[in-house]
Design an enzyme around this catalytic site. Sequence first.
Site, PDB file in Angstrom:
ATOM      1  N   GLY A 178     -22.594 -59.065  14.442  1.00 35.80           N
ATOM      2  CA  GLY A 178     -24.100 -59.347  14.824  1.00 35.80           C
ATOM      3  C   GLY A 178     -24.071 -58.591  16.223  1.00 35.80           C
TER       4      GLY A 178
ATOM      5  CD  GLU B 133     -29.383 -61.457  10.041  1.00 32.52           C
ATOM      6  OE1 GLU B 133     -30.267 -60.559  10.343  1.00 32.52           O
ATOM      7  OE2 GLU B 133     -29.673 -62.663  10.827  1.00 32.52           O
TER       8      GLU B 133
END
Length: 182
Positions: free
Chosen positions: A11, A87
């Site tokens: 991330g 996402e």
Amino acid sequence: MADGEGRWVFGYGSLMWRPGFSFVERSSAILHGRRRAFCIYSVHHRGTYERPGLVLGLAPGGAVRGAAYRVAEADWPEVYAYLMEREQPTETYVEAWRPVRLADGRRVESLVFLSDLSHPQWAGVLSLERQAELITGAVGLSGPNEDYLRDLLGHLRDEGVRDRAMEDLLIQVEARTRAALA
């Protein structure tokens, strides 16, 4: 679980401070060949189709410091489904497995979401002024775009990362917000 078992997720934005999934290990990590950039028009989380904002992507070039999470193999199907929903609401990213270097020197293959340069939401390289214009006042399902930028900078600082370009961007966004309220 033996050390190293499971799968890794990298991330570089909100996943750093709000992963939203179970993990067994977290480490600072560096991904080479990509850089953190406001390069994706946001029409879901931080903007709308009528008033797009900007979110981070992994643009080509450079290196980016973020966080890597080791997920237990038994948890992987649930975590992967969550990540796809979070996402990929408009499929602006390309899933890839890339090596990242953890803070302790280990190199692990990690799931990363790369910016899709052919997607209509790819904004490309924008001037600081254009980024500020798009971020100021944009709001999506996850809240104001300005909050996303501010949260990013705070959490990067917590990780020991200073990004002067993004600090300059926040200064411009805050000035635009003050001017709009005056």
